[in-house]
Design a protein around this motif. Sequence first.
Motif, PDB file in Angstrom:
ATOM      1  N   GLY A  30      37.517  44.478  36.423  1.00 45.77           N
ATOM      2  CA  GLY A  30      38.299  45.663  36.087  1.00 45.77           C
ATOM      3  C   GLY A  30      37.780  46.935  36.710  1.00 45.77           C
ATOM      4  O   GLY A  30      38.083  48.039  36.247  1.00 45.77           O
ATOM      5  N   VAL A  31      37.005  46.801  37.781  1.00 43.33           N
ATOM      6  CA  VAL A  31      36.495  47.944  38.525  1.00 43.33           C
ATOM      7  C   VAL A  31      37.585  48.415  39.487  1.00 43.33           C
ATOM      8  O   VAL A  31      38.426  47.627  39.925  1.00 43.33           O
ATOM      9  CB  VAL A  31      35.210  47.543  39.286  1.00 43.33           C
ATOM     10  CG1 VAL A  31      34.698  48.672  40.163  1.00 43.33           C
ATOM     11  CG2 VAL A  31      34.137  47.111  38.287  1.00 43.33           C
ATOM     12  N   GLU A  32      37.586  49.692  39.825  1.00 44.96           N
ATOM     13  CA  GLU A  32      38.640  50.275  40.650  1.00 44.96           C
ATOM     14  C   GLU A  32      38.101  50.634  42.039  1.00 44.96           C
ATOM     15  O   GLU A  32      37.021  51.225  42.155  1.00 44.96           O
ATOM     16  CB  GLU A  32      39.182  51.531  39.962  1.00 44.96           C
ATOM     17  CG  GLU A  32      40.303  52.238  40.691  1.00 44.96           C
ATOM     18  CD  GLU A  32      40.758  53.486  39.950  1.00 44.96           C
ATOM     19  OE1 GLU A  32      41.237  54.420  40.616  1.00 44.96           O
ATOM     20  OE2 GLU A  32      40.619  53.520  38.699  1.00 44.96           O
ATOM     21  N   THR A 127      39.308  62.195  42.530  1.00 45.06           N
ATOM     22  CA  THR A 127      40.445  63.113  42.433  1.00 45.06           C
ATOM     23  C   THR A 127      41.471  62.677  41.396  1.00 45.06           C
ATOM     24  O   THR A 127      42.408  63.410  41.105  1.00 45.06           O
ATOM     25  CB  THR A 127      41.139  63.228  43.804  1.00 45.06           C
ATOM     26  OG1 THR A 127      41.545  61.926  44.240  1.00 45.06           O
ATOM     27  CG2 THR A 127      40.188  63.831  44.835  1.00 45.06           C
ATOM     28  N   SER A 128      41.282  61.466  40.833  1.00 44.40           N
ATOM     29  CA  SER A 128      42.214  60.975  39.812  1.00 44.40           C
ATOM     30  C   SER A 128      41.427  60.326  38.683  1.00 44.40           C
ATOM     31  O   SER A 128      40.288  59.877  38.892  1.00 44.40           O
ATOM     32  CB  SER A 128      43.186  59.959  40.417  1.00 44.40           C
ATOM     33  OG  SER A 128      42.486  58.841  40.942  1.00 44.40           O
ATOM     34  N   PRO A 129      41.994  60.235  37.482  1.00 44.08           N
ATOM     35  CA  PRO A 129      41.293  59.584  36.367  1.00 44.08           C
ATOM     36  C   PRO A 129      41.077  58.103  36.655  1.00 44.08           C
ATOM     37  O   PRO A 129      41.834  57.482  37.405  1.00 44.08           O
ATOM     38  CB  PRO A 129      42.240  59.784  35.184  1.00 44.08           C
ATOM     39  CG  PRO A 129      43.148  60.896  35.588  1.00 44.08           C
ATOM     40  CD  PRO A 129      43.296  60.785  37.068  1.00 44.08           C
ATOM     41  N   PHE A 130      40.039  57.534  36.019  1.00 48.77           N
ATOM     42  CA  PHE A 130      39.809  56.099  36.145  1.00 48.77           C
ATOM     43  C   PHE A 130      40.914  55.356  35.396  1.00 48.77           C
ATOM     44  O   PHE A 130      41.210  55.656  34.242  1.00 48.77           O
ATOM     45  CB  PHE A 130      38.441  55.727  35.571  1.00 48.77           C
ATOM     46  CG  PHE A 130      38.177  54.248  35.534  1.00 48.77           C
ATOM     47  CD1 PHE A 130      37.984  53.537  36.704  1.00 48.77           C
ATOM     48  CD2 PHE A 130      38.139  53.564  34.321  1.00 48.77           C
ATOM     49  CE1 PHE A 130      37.751  52.169  36.678  1.00 48.77           C
ATOM     50  CE2 PHE A 130      37.904  52.198  34.284  1.00 48.77           C
ATOM     51  CZ  PHE A 130      37.712  51.507  35.469  1.00 48.77           C
ATOM     52  N   ALA A 131      41.521  54.377  36.056  1.00 46.58           N
ATOM     53  CA  ALA A 131      42.618  53.621  35.450  1.00 46.58           C
ATOM     54  C   ALA A 131      42.074  52.608  34.445  1.00 46.58           C
ATOM     55  O   ALA A 131      41.150  51.854  34.758  1.00 46.58           O
ATOM     56  CB  ALA A 131      43.414  52.900  36.534  1.00 46.58           C
ATOM     57  N   ARG A 132      42.652  52.585  33.250  1.00 44.89           N
ATOM     58  CA  ARG A 132      42.157  51.706  32.190  1.00 44.89           C
ATOM     59  C   ARG A 132      43.141  50.587  31.838  1.00 44.89           C
ATOM     60  O   ARG A 132      43.095  50.050  30.740  1.00 44.89           O
ATOM     61  CB  ARG A 132      41.842  52.524  30.942  1.00 44.89           C
ATOM     62  CG  ARG A 132      40.644  53.455  31.108  1.00 44.89           C
ATOM     63  CD  ARG A 132      40.188  54.000  29.778  1.00 44.89           C
ATOM     64  NE  ARG A 132      38.990  54.815  29.906  1.00 44.89           N
ATOM     65  CZ  ARG A 132      38.300  55.279  28.864  1.00 44.89           C
ATOM     66  NH1 ARG A 132      38.699  54.988  27.627  1.00 44.89           N
ATOM     67  NH2 ARG A 132      37.224  56.011  29.046  1.00 44.89           N
ATOM     68  N   GLU A 133      43.990  50.217  32.761  1.00 39.79           N
ATOM     69  CA  GLU A 133      44.952  49.151  32.457  1.00 39.79           C
ATOM     70  C   GLU A 133      44.251  47.823  32.190  1.00 39.79           C
ATOM     71  O   GLU A 133      44.704  47.012  31.386  1.00 39.79           O
ATOM     72  CB  GLU A 133      45.946  48.981  33.612  1.00 39.79           C
ATOM     73  CG  GLU A 133      46.994  50.076  33.700  1.00 39.79           C
ATOM     74  CD  GLU A 133      46.496  51.311  34.418  1.00 39.79           C
ATOM     75  OE1 GLU A 133      45.316  51.303  34.847  1.00 39.79           O
ATOM     76  OE2 GLU A 133      47.268  52.275  34.542  1.00 39.79           O
ATOM     77  N   THR A 134      43.116  47.584  32.874  1.00 43.11           N
ATOM     78  CA  THR A 134      42.408  46.320  32.709  1.00 43.11           C
ATOM     79  C   THR A 134      41.337  46.421  31.636  1.00 43.11           C
ATOM     80  O   THR A 134      41.293  45.619  30.702  1.00 43.11           O
ATOM     81  CB  THR A 134      41.770  45.881  34.047  1.00 43.11           C
ATOM     82  OG1 THR A 134      42.798  45.790  35.039  1.00 43.11           O
ATOM     83  CG2 THR A 134      41.089  44.524  33.909  1.00 43.11           C
TER      84      THR A 134
END
Length: 306
Positions: A30-32, A127-134
């Motif tokens: 779940g790392v971006e 520049t963007s929030p960390f995505a937490r979908e996973t």
Amino acid sequence: MGSGVHSLGYFLFEVSDLEAWHHLLTKVLGVERGEALGEGLVPYRIDERAARILLQQGPADDLIALGFEVPSEDILHEVTTHVREAGRSVDPGSSDEAAARGVGGFVRTFEPGGVAIELFYEPVLATSPFARETVRAGFVTGEQGVGHLALRADSIAETRSYFEQVLAFGLSDHIRCTLAGDFKVDVTFLHVNPRHHTVALGSGLEKHLHHFMLQMGSLDDVGAALDRAFAHGVRVVQGLGRHPNDQMVTFYCVTPSGFECEVGWGGRTVDDSTWKPTTYSRVSDWGHQSPYRRPPKRQTEMGEQP
């Protein structure tokens, strides 16, 4: 632990298969994938920072550097002086190298085992929030840093002295025991902030590290990551279990480079005003069993009638 090094900011791995690593990090852990910061390094995110895990293409398949954060450029100068006074060489990183790491600036020295220690200041934010979908509860970072690692130490005493005397780490505890097959375990755990340990020292490892650890914000996220590991064919070498010292519930899987990744939840923290180091005689309170052990015998195999 003082005004010098306060957390582990990033891992830098040299890996031979960038695509396999991308699959593990993004599809299982779940790392971006982060935005490119500079030539030569591929950044990955687990929070608001631009880079927490950095990959470099190459044959080593090993840890090659650890980025330790200090509060400011002025403090970096003070820490650099201290490192030199301890008899260790220190060289400045170039501006291009700093940009590729997502930091304002850094210097490079080496721990006794040969891993580069990159002391840096001013981490760059994404520049963007960390995505937490996973990983819905996110990863535990902040003052505790990116996570921890189990580092090879040919001489635990020498490497422990380096981290304690040069980088101002403190002793958390030890695990000393003998496992089945007369395999002796002797691991020393060191902290530099409230995370129970940032560095664990052990000997007899083929690579510079046994594993690195990422801590998730919920047990459900850990369980879901374990499910994804099985679903994507990642070898899980230790199923869910709890360690006696840091009290985290974790599992271990093998990375494409051969060393392991530990994924955990619920670690205890250290308060230096009250903490008393302990020596434990077991590796796990429960669990951490291999899922590939032979399954229980069927009744017909036990001499009973079908």
